[in-house]
Motif scaffolding. Structure first.
Motif, PDB file in Angstrom:
ATOM      1  N   PRO A  14      -4.814 -15.515  64.430  1.00  0.00           N
ATOM      2  CA  PRO A  14      -4.791 -16.585  63.427  1.00  0.00           C
ATOM      3  C   PRO A  14      -4.978 -17.958  64.069  1.00  0.00           C
ATOM      4  N   THR A  15      -5.787 -18.799  63.452  1.00  0.00           N
ATOM      5  CA  THR A  15      -5.954 -20.168  63.949  1.00  0.00           C
ATOM      6  C   THR A  15      -5.695 -21.123  62.795  1.00  0.00           C
ATOM      7  N   VAL A  16      -4.429 -21.533  62.693  1.00  0.00           N
ATOM      8  CA  VAL A  16      -4.050 -22.506  61.665  1.00  0.00           C
ATOM      9  C   VAL A  16      -3.579 -23.778  62.379  1.00  0.00           C
ATOM     10  N   PHE A  17      -3.501 -24.884  61.637  1.00  0.00           N
ATOM     11  CA  PHE A  17      -2.982 -26.129  62.228  1.00  0.00           C
ATOM     12  C   PHE A  17      -1.460 -26.075  62.124  1.00  0.00           C
ATOM     13  N   GLU A  18      -0.821 -25.717  63.255  1.00  0.00           N
ATOM     14  CA  GLU A  18       0.606 -25.390  63.258  1.00  0.00           C
ATOM     15  C   GLU A  18       1.494 -26.558  62.835  1.00  0.00           C
ATOM     16  N   SER A  19       1.077 -27.798  63.173  1.00  0.00           N
ATOM     17  CA  SER A  19       1.954 -28.934  62.876  1.00  0.00           C
ATOM     18  C   SER A  19       1.677 -29.546  61.500  1.00  0.00           C
ATOM     19  N   HIS A  20       0.817 -28.894  60.732  1.00  0.00           N
ATOM     20  CA  HIS A  20       0.575 -29.321  59.346  1.00  0.00           C
ATOM     21  C   HIS A  20       1.216 -28.324  58.386  1.00  0.00           C
ATOM     22  N   THR A  21       1.451 -28.805  57.164  1.00  0.00           N
ATOM     23  CA  THR A  21       2.045 -27.902  56.171  1.00  0.00           C
ATOM     24  C   THR A  21       0.999 -26.886  55.709  1.00  0.00           C
ATOM     25  N   VAL A  22       1.505 -25.856  55.039  1.00  0.00           N
ATOM     26  CA  VAL A  22       0.626 -24.828  54.464  1.00  0.00           C
ATOM     27  C   VAL A  22      -0.373 -25.500  53.507  1.00  0.00           C
ATOM     28  N   TRP A  23       0.146 -26.365  52.614  1.00  0.00           N
ATOM     29  CA  TRP A  23      -0.732 -27.059  51.652  1.00  0.00           C
ATOM     30  C   TRP A  23      -1.824 -27.832  52.388  1.00  0.00           C
ATOM     31  N   ASP A  24      -1.416 -28.616  53.412  1.00  0.00           N
ATOM     32  CA  ASP A  24      -2.391 -29.439  54.135  1.00  0.00           C
ATOM     33  C   ASP A  24      -3.461 -28.603  54.833  1.00  0.00           C
ATOM     34  N   ASN A  25      -3.059 -27.434  55.324  1.00  0.00           N
ATOM     35  CA  ASN A  25      -4.046 -26.550  55.954  1.00  0.00           C
ATOM     36  C   ASN A  25      -5.133 -26.171  54.954  1.00  0.00           C
ATOM     37  N   ILE A  26      -4.723 -25.830  53.738  1.00  0.00           N
ATOM     38  CA  ILE A  26      -5.714 -25.439  52.716  1.00  0.00           C
ATOM     39  C   ILE A  26      -6.540 -26.665  52.311  1.00  0.00           C
ATOM     40  N   GLU A  27      -5.846 -27.812  52.178  1.00  0.00           N
ATOM     41  CA  GLU A  27      -6.558 -29.041  51.783  1.00  0.00           C
ATOM     42  C   GLU A  27      -7.606 -29.423  52.829  1.00  0.00           C
TER      43      GLU A  27
ATOM     44  N   GLY B 293     -17.300 -33.230  55.148  1.00  0.00           N
ATOM     45  CA  GLY B 293     -17.563 -34.022  56.348  1.00  0.00           C
ATOM     46  C   GLY B 293     -16.446 -35.021  56.585  1.00  0.00           C
ATOM     47  N   VAL B 294     -16.335 -35.493  57.836  1.00  0.00           N
ATOM     48  CA  VAL B 294     -15.199 -36.321  58.251  1.00  0.00           C
ATOM     49  C   VAL B 294     -15.155 -37.643  57.490  1.00  0.00           C
ATOM     50  N   PHE B 295     -16.291 -38.341  57.378  1.00  0.00           N
ATOM     51  CA  PHE B 295     -16.301 -39.675  56.778  1.00  0.00           C
ATOM     52  C   PHE B 295     -15.872 -39.610  55.321  1.00  0.00           C
ATOM     53  N   ALA B 296     -16.447 -38.675  54.591  1.00  0.00           N
ATOM     54  CA  ALA B 296     -16.110 -38.513  53.174  1.00  0.00           C
ATOM     55  C   ALA B 296     -14.625 -38.177  53.025  1.00  0.00           C
ATOM     56  N   THR B 297     -14.108 -37.364  53.939  1.00  0.00           N
ATOM     57  CA  THR B 297     -12.721 -36.912  53.850  1.00  0.00           C
ATOM     58  C   THR B 297     -11.745 -38.077  53.989  1.00  0.00           C
ATOM     59  N   LEU B 298     -12.084 -39.046  54.858  1.00  0.00           N
ATOM     60  CA  LEU B 298     -11.201 -40.189  55.101  1.00  0.00           C
ATOM     61  C   LEU B 298     -10.901 -40.958  53.824  1.00  0.00           C
ATOM     62  N   PHE B 299     -11.888 -41.044  52.938  1.00  0.00           N
ATOM     63  CA  PHE B 299     -11.739 -41.857  51.732  1.00  0.00           C
ATOM     64  C   PHE B 299     -11.601 -41.009  50.472  1.00  0.00           C
ATOM     65  N   TYR B 300     -11.297 -39.744  50.661  1.00  0.00           N
ATOM     66  CA  TYR B 300     -11.315 -38.830  49.526  1.00  0.00           C
ATOM     67  C   TYR B 300      -9.907 -38.589  49.006  1.00  0.00           C
ATOM     68  N   THR B 301      -9.760 -38.713  47.701  1.00  0.00           N
ATOM     69  CA  THR B 301      -8.491 -38.271  47.120  1.00  0.00           C
ATOM     70  C   THR B 301      -8.766 -37.023  46.291  1.00  0.00           C
ATOM     71  N   LEU B 302      -7.796 -36.132  46.302  1.00  0.00           N
ATOM     72  CA  LEU B 302      -7.998 -34.848  45.623  1.00  0.00           C
ATOM     73  C   LEU B 302      -8.141 -35.032  44.121  1.00  0.00           C
ATOM     74  N   THR B 303      -9.096 -34.378  43.539  1.00  0.00           N
ATOM     75  CA  THR B 303      -9.253 -34.390  42.080  1.00  0.00           C
ATOM     76  C   THR B 303      -8.293 -33.346  41.495  1.00  0.00           C
ATOM     77  N   PRO B 304      -8.013 -33.427  40.196  1.00  0.00           N
ATOM     78  CA  PRO B 304      -7.168 -32.388  39.585  1.00  0.00           C
ATOM     79  C   PRO B 304      -7.762 -30.993  39.803  1.00  0.00           C
ATOM     80  N   ALA B 305      -9.092 -30.892  39.810  1.00  0.00           N
ATOM     81  CA  ALA B 305      -9.726 -29.583  40.028  1.00  0.00           C
ATOM     82  C   ALA B 305      -9.449 -29.078  41.448  1.00  0.00           C
ATOM     83  N   ASP B 306      -9.481 -29.998  42.438  1.00  0.00           N
ATOM     84  CA  ASP B 306      -9.165 -29.603  43.824  1.00  0.00           C
ATOM     85  C   ASP B 306      -7.727 -29.088  43.910  1.00  0.00           C
ATOM     86  N   LYS B 307      -6.817 -29.842  43.273  1.00  0.00           N
ATOM     87  CA  LYS B 307      -5.392 -29.436  43.321  1.00  0.00           C
ATOM     88  C   LYS B 307      -5.206 -28.071  42.684  1.00  0.00           C
TER      89      LYS B 307
END
Ligand SMILES: Nc1ncnc2c1ncn2[C@@H]1O[C@H](COP(=O)(O)OP(=O)(O)OP(=O)(O)O)[C@@H](O)[C@H]1O
Length: 250
Positions: free
Chosen positions: A94-107, A115-129
């Motif tokens: 298994p390769t998960v990000f150990e110091s992040h929460t389960v939710w954050d790993n999926i997010e 992509g990285v740039f888009a992710t920096l300014f991205y807030t989750l939509t209700p559909a993403d959640k």
């Protein structure tokens, strides 16, 4: 084009590859249908990992054809293209990000597509959640969504990583020995989980655990020396004298 190719999600025909003169795959042919869950078994060195390397573009075949989703020739694509086309691969460890929460790993996995740039300014939509919640439910992680991934059991980490792959919405998921090191209860639950996942995509799972393979109750392909030794139901394959001689009876 041949109907068998166009009606398949994955089509391998006559695939061979040699390493320093040793034939790791020797005219391997098999077909996976859309929405199929297929189990692959076989002794060490049978070519199971090499087969997955070919499908994901890590290794190029010397000869043979590999088609995905009807008409896409995977032998002409690189690893990044193939991942983008919708083939996800779960390695044994298994390769998960150990110091992040389960939710954050999926997010994070959901955002990887953007992509990285888009992710920096991205807030989750209700559909993403809603999608993250759905994935957490599928991989039995809802109650642990705020736990650090590092605190999970080995089996739970495997499920979380399957969830991270689901966030990429693969059409085909390749899973390598998911139940190695799991408890019996986790192993049984993993069979149920993979069957649920295969309702919306194809899954190819490589395993040595025959109890787990029996629980899956799907078509089994036994590889040996780089080609298909037997294929069919678990009872059919496990009673095949060639399978007993090369694998089960060892
Ligand atoms: N990059 C490589 N270079 C040289 N030989 C290789 C390479 N990759 C695989 N092989 C050889 O090809 C054969 C098939 O290996 P592969 O890992 O595909 O088998 P496997 O069925 O996945 O086995 P296991 O159940 O042990 O994981 C083995 O004999 C292996 O040593």
């Amino acid at each position: 084009m041949d109907q068998k190719i166009t009606n398949s999600l994955l089509y391998l025909d006559g695939v061979s590859v040699s390493f320093d003169g040793f034939k790791a795959l020797n005219s391997l042919s098999f077909v996976v249908a859309p929405g199929e869950l297929r189990a692959i078994i076989g002794p060490n060195g049978a070519g199971k990992t090499t087969m997955m390397d070919i499908i994901t573009g890590k290794t190029r075949p010397d000869t043979g054809t590999v088609y995905f989703d009807g008409q896409i020739d995977l032998t002409k694509k690189d690893e990044a293209d193939i991942a983008q086309l919708g083939i996800g691969r779960k390695f044994q460890k298994p390769t998960v990000f150990e110091s992040h929460t389960v939710w954050d790993n999926i997010e994070l996995a959901l955002n990887r597509k953007r992509g990285v740039f888009a992710t920096l300014f991205y807030t989750l939509t209700p559909a993403d959640k809603a999608r993250i919640e759905e994935i957490l439910e599928t991989v039995r992680m809802t109650a642990r969504k705020d736990h650090l991934a590092g605190s999970l059991s080995h089996g739970q980490k495997q499920w979380l990583e399957i969830g991270m792959l689901l966030a990429q919405e693969p059409k085909l998921l390749l899973v390598d020995e998911p139940v190695a090191g799991m408890t019996d209860a986790e192993t049984s639950e993993t069979a149920i989980l993979l069957k649920e996942i295969a309702k919306t995509r194809s899954v190819v799972v490589v395993e040595h655990d025959m109890g787990f393979i029996r629980d899956l109750g799907v078509k089994v392909t036994c590889l040996a020396e780089g080609s298909v030794l037997a294929e069919g139901s678990i009872d059919f394959v496990s009673n095949d004298p060639k399978v007993i001689e090369n694998y089960l009876g060892r």
